[in-house]
Design a protein around this motif. Structure first.
Motif, PDB file in Angstrom:
ATOM      1  N   SER A  62       0.822  -1.148  -0.035  1.00  0.00           N
ATOM      2  CA  SER A  62       0.029   0.117  -0.128  1.00  0.00           C
ATOM      3  C   SER A  62       0.932   1.038  -0.201  1.00  0.00           C
ATOM      4  O   SER A  62       0.348   2.252   0.188  1.00  0.00           O
ATOM      5  N   THR A 109       3.243   2.314   2.090  1.00  0.00           N
ATOM      6  CA  THR A 109       3.789   3.081   3.285  1.00  0.00           C
ATOM      7  C   THR A 109       5.259   3.503   3.246  1.00  0.00           C
ATOM      8  O   THR A 109       5.586   4.822   3.520  1.00  0.00           O
ATOM      9  N   ASP A 112       4.963  -3.035  -7.440  1.00  0.00           N
ATOM     10  CA  ASP A 112       4.505  -4.206  -7.099  1.00  0.00           C
ATOM     11  C   ASP A 112       3.922  -5.177  -7.983  1.00  0.00           C
ATOM     12  O   ASP A 112       3.255  -4.582  -9.040  1.00  0.00           O
TER      13      ASP A 112
END
Ligand SMILES: C[S@@+](CC[C@H](N)C(=O)[O-])C[C@H]1O[C@@H](n2cnc3c(N)ncnc32)[C@H](O)[C@@H]1O
Length: 392
Positions: A202, A204, A261
């Motif tokens: 996500s 971070t 990703d």
């Protein structure tokens, strides 16, 4: 309000980084525990601490330290604190506690006793009890009680500082914002060179890196803190602290940030989170296998593969960790590589000798940030060296 002790809590393993942050903000270090650092200051100092600290969770302003053998003594001592000077007339109160006392089986009972002492005292002084409950978005009081030692604090953070407010779309196994910031700080990346984050999830780590590269205070993303709900809060002073932090933040940095990703959903979530954090223009996103992440120049590569506790299947993960070692050796020369993992057996599959192994805790699991110097000629570790070189 007078000068008093201020305890900043943090996850285990983070006090050394938290201490560095406090010193950079010119706060003295009074003591250090396994999950916190104590400094001192006046109430208004908590504004800057909440705004600027990246690795702290809660900024606790001490009101009173005392001894109590049981809940009656606790109630009596807490009734002597002038709560009417702290909790606003139309206030809402939440009490949290950390208790290790043999007369108390459930810390919720200690919180309840503490809450009763506060609201009874306020009723006596004002004729009306304040509302109370579990929400941490207004006045928060924290009770620490170990054996006979008690300390009661105003929790000037309210919601923990790890909730920066930008992660609207969490995915499976996201990392806490404070932990991600601590990892970036531990790598020493400060905006120069590249910050490469394959397996970004996500986003971070990449987002915290962008905030660090900009020197942008993480608290600028939040509009609510506990100190705003304490009597005497000065909005003009707070605005001044915010303005100063905004002026000290840069608009860009020399290096680049790259976050990739294999999952398109993850990259989509990471982009949206970066938009909320106001740093999307500083991160280059891509959907690809980690081994195809574009690399240029030098810098740091930080990877947080799954480690089997919460997602992933061990046999498949063994292949992934082995692949990370090959990727580091074959494509990442000139970088410093980092793997953050909570699984020592999987870490060994990287088959490189870590230069450093930095302990952290993630949701109670002991983890390590393993640092690999990837210069020309980096070699595989011989089998008999592995257990010594990865002291997880
Ligand atoms: C533990 S999560 C990372 C969490 C991240 N640090 C965060 O804060 O959200 C691991 C990530 O690795 C990704 N991943 C797994 N295998 C991959 C591969 N071969 N190439 C790239 N990414 C991969 C998963 O999609 C997942 O998002």
């Amino acid at each position: 309000m007078h000068k008093t002790k201020i305890l900043i809590t943090c996850p285990k393993g983070m006090p050394p980084l938290l201490k560095q942050e406090l010193q950079a903000l010119q706060f003295p270090i009074l003591s250090e525990t396994v999950a916190g650092v104590e400094t001192e200051g006046v109430f208004n100092d908590t504004y800057a601490l909440n705004l600027s600290l990246r690795t702290g969770h809660r900024v606790l302003f001490m009101l009173k330290k005392f001894k109590a053998k049981n809940s009656d003594e606790l109630y009596r001592a807490l009734s002597c604190v002038n709560w009417e000077d702290y909790i606003p007339e139309d206030g809402y109160l939440c009490v949290t506690s950390g208790v290790e006392n043999k007369t108390i089986k459930d810390s919720r009972y200690a919180s309840l006793k503490c809450k009763d002492a506060i609201v009874d005292r306020i009723k006596e002084k004002r004729g009306r009890r304040p509302d109370s409950g579990p929400e941490r978005d207004r006045s928060v009081v924290h009770l620490y009680w170990k054996d006979e030692q008690c300390a009661v604090y105003l929790d000037t953070s309210g919601e923990p500082l790890s909730r920066r407010g930008y992660r609207k779309i969490p995915l499976t196994a996201p990392m806490q914002e404070t932990l991600a910031a601590a990892i970036v700080l531990a790598t020493g990346w400060n905006g120069n060179g590249n910050f490469i984050n394959p397996m970004c999830g996500s986003g971070t780590l990449a987002i915290e890196a962008a905030l660090i590269g900009l020197n942008r205070a993480p608290g600028l993303l939040r509009s609510n803190f506990g100190f705003m709900h304490i009597k005497g809060f000065s909005e003009s002073l707070w605005n001044g602290v915010r303005e100063k932090a905004k002026q000290e933040a840069g608009r860009s940095f020399a290096g680049g940030i790259n976050a990739t990703d294999i999952s398109p959903e993850a990259v989509d979530a990471a982009k949206k989170n970066a938009v909320t954090a106001g740093v999307e223009h500083l991160i280059e996103f891509g959907v690809c296998d980690y081994a195809d992440t574009p690399l240029r120049g030098g810098g740091v590569i930080v990877m947080n593969p799954a480690y089997g506790e919460r997602m992933g299947v061990i046999a498949k993960l063994e292949e992934t960790y082995k692949g990370i070692g090959d990727f580091f050796k074959q494509k990442c020369k000139g970088y410093t590589g980092y793997v953050f993992t909570g699984n020592p057996a999987l870490a060994k599959k990287v088959s490189l000798k870590p230069k450093r192994s930095i302990p952290f805790f993630n949701s109670g699991i002991e983890c390590r940030l393993l640092e690999y110097e990837l210069y020309e000629g980096t070699r595989k570790v011989k089998k008999n060296m592995e257990s010594k070189s990865v002291p997880l």
